[in-house]
Design a protein around this motif. Structure first.
Motif, PDB file in Angstrom:
ATOM      1  N   GLU A 108       0.849  -1.187   0.000  1.00 32.17           N
ATOM      2  CA  GLU A 108       0.000   0.000   0.000  1.00 32.17           C
ATOM      3  C   GLU A 108       0.893   1.250   0.000  1.00 32.17           C
ATOM      4  O   GLU A 108       1.855   1.326   0.745  1.00 32.17           O
ATOM      5  N   THR A 109       0.554   2.210  -0.866  1.00 27.67           N
ATOM      6  CA  THR A 109       1.255   3.487  -0.910  1.00 27.67           C
ATOM      7  C   THR A 109       0.208   4.592  -0.827  1.00 27.67           C
ATOM      8  O   THR A 109      -0.990   4.339  -0.978  1.00 27.67           O
ATOM      9  N   SER A 110       0.646   5.813  -0.623  1.00 25.99           N
ATOM     10  CA  SER A 110      -0.314   6.924  -0.562  1.00 25.99           C
ATOM     11  C   SER A 110      -1.029   7.087  -1.902  1.00 25.99           C
ATOM     12  O   SER A 110      -2.220   7.406  -1.933  1.00 25.99           O
ATOM     13  N   ILE A 111      -0.340   6.856  -2.990  1.00 26.13           N
ATOM     14  CA  ILE A 111      -0.966   6.947  -4.317  1.00 26.13           C
ATOM     15  C   ILE A 111      -2.045   5.882  -4.458  1.00 26.13           C
ATOM     16  O   ILE A 111      -3.154   6.151  -4.935  1.00 26.13           O
ATOM     17  N   LEU A 112      -1.749   4.662  -4.041  1.00 27.74           N
ATOM     18  CA  LEU A 112      -2.738   3.582  -4.129  1.00 27.74           C
ATOM     19  C   LEU A 112      -3.903   3.828  -3.179  1.00 27.74           C
ATOM     20  O   LEU A 112      -5.047   3.522  -3.515  1.00 27.74           O
ATOM     21  N   ARG A 113      -3.653   4.422  -2.021  1.00 31.81           N
ATOM     22  CA  ARG A 113      -4.761   4.793  -1.113  1.00 31.81           C
ATOM     23  C   ARG A 113      -5.663   5.824  -1.788  1.00 31.81           C
ATOM     24  O   ARG A 113      -6.891   5.739  -1.698  1.00 31.81           O
ATOM     25  N   ASP A 114      -5.062   6.813  -2.463  1.00 34.23           N
ATOM     26  CA  ASP A 114      -5.855   7.807  -3.192  1.00 34.23           C
ATOM     27  C   ASP A 114      -6.696   7.145  -4.282  1.00 34.23           C
ATOM     28  O   ASP A 114      -7.862   7.483  -4.481  1.00 34.23           O
ATOM     29  N   HIS A 172      -7.743   4.027  -4.331  1.00 34.51           N
ATOM     30  CA  HIS A 172      -8.811   3.285  -3.642  1.00 34.51           C
ATOM     31  C   HIS A 172      -9.947   4.232  -3.252  1.00 34.51           C
ATOM     32  O   HIS A 172     -11.126   3.902  -3.430  1.00 34.51           O
ATOM     33  N   ARG A 173      -9.585   5.388  -2.713  1.00 36.02           N
ATOM     34  CA  ARG A 173     -10.605   6.366  -2.301  1.00 36.02           C
ATOM     35  C   ARG A 173     -11.398   6.833  -3.516  1.00 36.02           C
ATOM     36  O   ARG A 173     -12.624   6.955  -3.465  1.00 36.02           O
ATOM     37  N   TRP A 174     -10.716   7.068  -4.652  1.00 35.81           N
ATOM     38  CA  TRP A 174     -11.383   7.480  -5.888  1.00 35.81           C
ATOM     39  C   TRP A 174     -12.380   6.390  -6.304  1.00 35.81           C
ATOM     40  O   TRP A 174     -13.537   6.677  -6.625  1.00 35.81           O
ATOM     41  N   LEU A 175     -11.926   5.134  -6.294  1.00 38.17           N
ATOM     42  CA  LEU A 175     -12.794   4.015  -6.683  1.00 38.17           C
ATOM     43  C   LEU A 175     -13.970   3.849  -5.718  1.00 38.17           C
ATOM     44  O   LEU A 175     -15.094   3.573  -6.153  1.00 38.17           O
ATOM     45  N   ASP A 176     -13.732   4.011  -4.427  1.00 37.11           N
ATOM     46  CA  ASP A 176     -14.826   3.928  -3.448  1.00 37.11           C
ATOM     47  C   ASP A 176     -15.902   4.965  -3.761  1.00 37.11           C
ATOM     48  O   ASP A 176     -17.098   4.647  -3.757  1.00 37.11           O
ATOM     49  N   LEU A 177     -15.488   6.195  -4.022  1.00 35.04           N
ATOM     50  CA  LEU A 177     -16.453   7.253  -4.373  1.00 35.04           C
ATOM     51  C   LEU A 177     -17.187   6.896  -5.658  1.00 35.04           C
ATOM     52  O   LEU A 177     -18.415   6.969  -5.735  1.00 35.04           O
ATOM     53  N   TYR A 178     -16.428   6.533  -6.677  1.00 36.39           N
ATOM     54  CA  TYR A 178     -16.996   6.236  -7.990  1.00 36.39           C
ATOM     55  C   TYR A 178     -18.034   5.114  -7.899  1.00 36.39           C
ATOM     56  O   TYR A 178     -19.156   5.258  -8.388  1.00 36.39           O
ATOM     57  N   PHE A 179     -17.664   4.009  -7.286  1.00 37.52           N
ATOM     58  CA  PHE A 179     -18.585   2.865  -7.235  1.00 37.52           C
ATOM     59  C   PHE A 179     -19.725   3.053  -6.239  1.00 37.52           C
ATOM     60  O   PHE A 179     -20.684   2.296  -6.262  1.00 37.52           O
ATOM     61  N   SER A 180     -19.653   4.072  -5.401  1.00 41.83           N
ATOM     62  CA  SER A 180     -20.788   4.371  -4.516  1.00 41.83           C
ATOM     63  C   SER A 180     -21.742   5.371  -5.167  1.00 41.83           C
ATOM     64  O   SER A 180     -22.689   5.835  -4.533  1.00 41.83           O
ATOM     65  N   GLY A 181     -21.492   5.695  -6.435  1.00 32.68           N
ATOM     66  CA  GLY A 181     -22.388   6.573  -7.176  1.00 32.68           C
ATOM     67  C   GLY A 181     -22.070   8.052  -7.075  1.00 32.68           C
ATOM     68  O   GLY A 181     -22.862   8.880  -7.507  1.00 32.68           O
ATOM     69  N   HIS A 182     -20.926   8.389  -6.532  1.00 30.97           N
ATOM     70  CA  HIS A 182     -20.518   9.787  -6.424  1.00 30.97           C
ATOM     71  C   HIS A 182     -19.500  10.125  -7.506  1.00 30.97           C
ATOM     72  O   HIS A 182     -18.735   9.267  -7.940  1.00 30.97           O
ATOM     73  N   ARG A 183     -19.474  11.373  -7.889  1.00 31.69           N
ATOM     74  CA  ARG A 183     -18.463  11.847  -8.835  1.00 31.69           C
ATOM     75  C   ARG A 183     -17.227  12.238  -8.038  1.00 31.69           C
ATOM     76  O   ARG A 183     -17.262  13.212  -7.282  1.00 31.69           O
ATOM     77  N   PRO A 184     -16.145  11.508  -8.186  1.00 27.45           N
ATOM     78  CA  PRO A 184     -14.937  11.896  -7.453  1.00 27.45           C
ATOM     79  C   PRO A 184     -14.537  13.330  -7.820  1.00 27.45           C
ATOM     80  O   PRO A 184     -14.586  13.724  -8.986  1.00 27.45           O
ATOM     81  N   ASP A 185     -14.153  14.110  -6.815  1.00 28.40           N
ATOM     82  CA  ASP A 185     -13.806  15.509  -7.046  1.00 28.40           C
ATOM     83  C   ASP A 185     -12.296  15.713  -7.111  1.00 28.40           C
ATOM     84  O   ASP A 185     -11.808  16.824  -6.947  1.00 28.40           O
ATOM     85  N   PHE A 186     -11.579  14.640  -7.334  1.00 30.59           N
ATOM     86  CA  PHE A 186     -10.121  14.717  -7.456  1.00 30.59           C
ATOM     87  C   PHE A 186      -9.659  13.598  -8.381  1.00 30.59           C
ATOM     88  O   PHE A 186     -10.396  12.650  -8.653  1.00 30.59           O
ATOM     89  N   VAL A 187      -8.459  13.737  -8.879  1.00 30.37           N
ATOM     90  CA  VAL A 187      -7.820  12.688  -9.675  1.00 30.37           C
ATOM     91  C   VAL A 187      -6.473  12.423  -9.011  1.00 30.37           C
ATOM     92  O   VAL A 187      -5.705  13.365  -8.791  1.00 30.37           O
ATOM     93  N   PRO A 188      -6.185  11.174  -8.664  1.00 31.27           N
ATOM     94  CA  PRO A 188      -4.870  10.898  -8.089  1.00 31.27           C
ATOM     95  C   PRO A 188      -3.783  11.276  -9.099  1.00 31.27           C
ATOM     96  O   PRO A 188      -4.048  11.316 -10.308  1.00 31.27           O
ATOM     97  N   PRO A 189      -2.572  11.528  -8.649  1.00 33.43           N
ATOM     98  CA  PRO A 189      -1.488  11.808  -9.601  1.00 33.43           C
ATOM     99  C   PRO A 189      -1.342  10.639 -10.576  1.00 33.43           C
ATOM    100  O   PRO A 189      -1.321   9.476 -10.161  1.00 33.43           O
ATOM    101  N   LEU A 190      -1.280  10.962 -11.857  1.00 30.76           N
ATOM    102  CA  LEU A 190      -1.199   9.944 -12.908  1.00 30.76           C
ATOM    103  C   LEU A 190       0.096  10.089 -13.693  1.00 30.76           C
ATOM    104  O   LEU A 190       0.562  11.205 -13.931  1.00 30.76           O
ATOM    105  N   GLN A 191       0.617   8.961 -14.125  1.00 31.46           N
ATOM    106  CA  GLN A 191       1.705   8.947 -15.092  1.00 31.46           C
ATOM    107  C   GLN A 191       1.267   8.012 -16.207  1.00 31.46           C
ATOM    108  O   GLN A 191       1.224   6.794 -16.027  1.00 31.46           O
TER     109      GLN A 191
END
Length: 159
Positions: free
Chosen positions: A46-52, A54-73
């Motif tokens: 687990e890393t802070s990026i992977l936690r972010d 996971h949080r994005w996916l939790d929001l998304y799959f609970s029917g919410h629009r995530p209001d952030f995007v984790p850092p992407l490469q």
């Protein structure tokens, strides 16, 4: 070093991959091109990026629009990266077509389809929001059943 973790979604198991500073992969397990960007030593951790992510996916799959995007490469060719940046601009609840992307990127529909299909960060980079000009759900590396479910979840109009 690449770090991985899994996520159990309502549509199947997802594998996440990150480096220290950015997410580099998000795939449904066994989807086409699964793990394409995993080319170095991989450690399950687990890393802070992977936690972010996971949080994005939790929001998304609970029917919410995530209001952030984790850092992407986004690891790919310059053309693929151009297409993937276009995907990031497709709003939640909306779709675009391969033809519209081809016009924007000044290339062929076939080239767009190839780049969209090789998107290494599914869902967050919303390749599922790209449909055929006739409204059909052609192509999705995770499977068209998942694509349909994702669009229905986002309440996109499906032709």
């Amino acid at each position: 070093m690449t770090y991985t973790q899994s996520y159990n979604s309502p549509l199947g198991r997802i594998v996440l991959a990150s480096r220290e500073d950015a997410l580099i992969g998000l795939w449904f397990e066994s989807q086409k091109y699964f793990g394409r960007t995993l080319c170095e030593e991989v450690v399950k951790k687990e890393t802070s990026i992977l936690r972010d992510a996971h949080r994005w996916l939790d929001l998304y799959f609970s029917g919410h629009r995530p209001d952030f995007v984790p850092p992407l490469q986004l690891l790919g060719t310059p053309f693929q990266q151009q297409v993937w940046q276009q995907l990031l601009s497709i709003p939640y609840g909306a779709t675009t077509t391969y033809a519209q992307l081809a016009l924007t990127c000044h290339t062929s529909v076939r080239a767009i389809g190839g780049a969209v299909g090789r998107n290494p960060i599914s869902l967050i980079v919303p390749c599922h929001r790209v449909i055929a000009s006739d409204g059909s759900l052609t192509g999705y590396a995770g499977g068209t059943d998942r694509k349909k479910a994702l669009l229905e979840m986002e309440q996109c109009l499906i032709g």
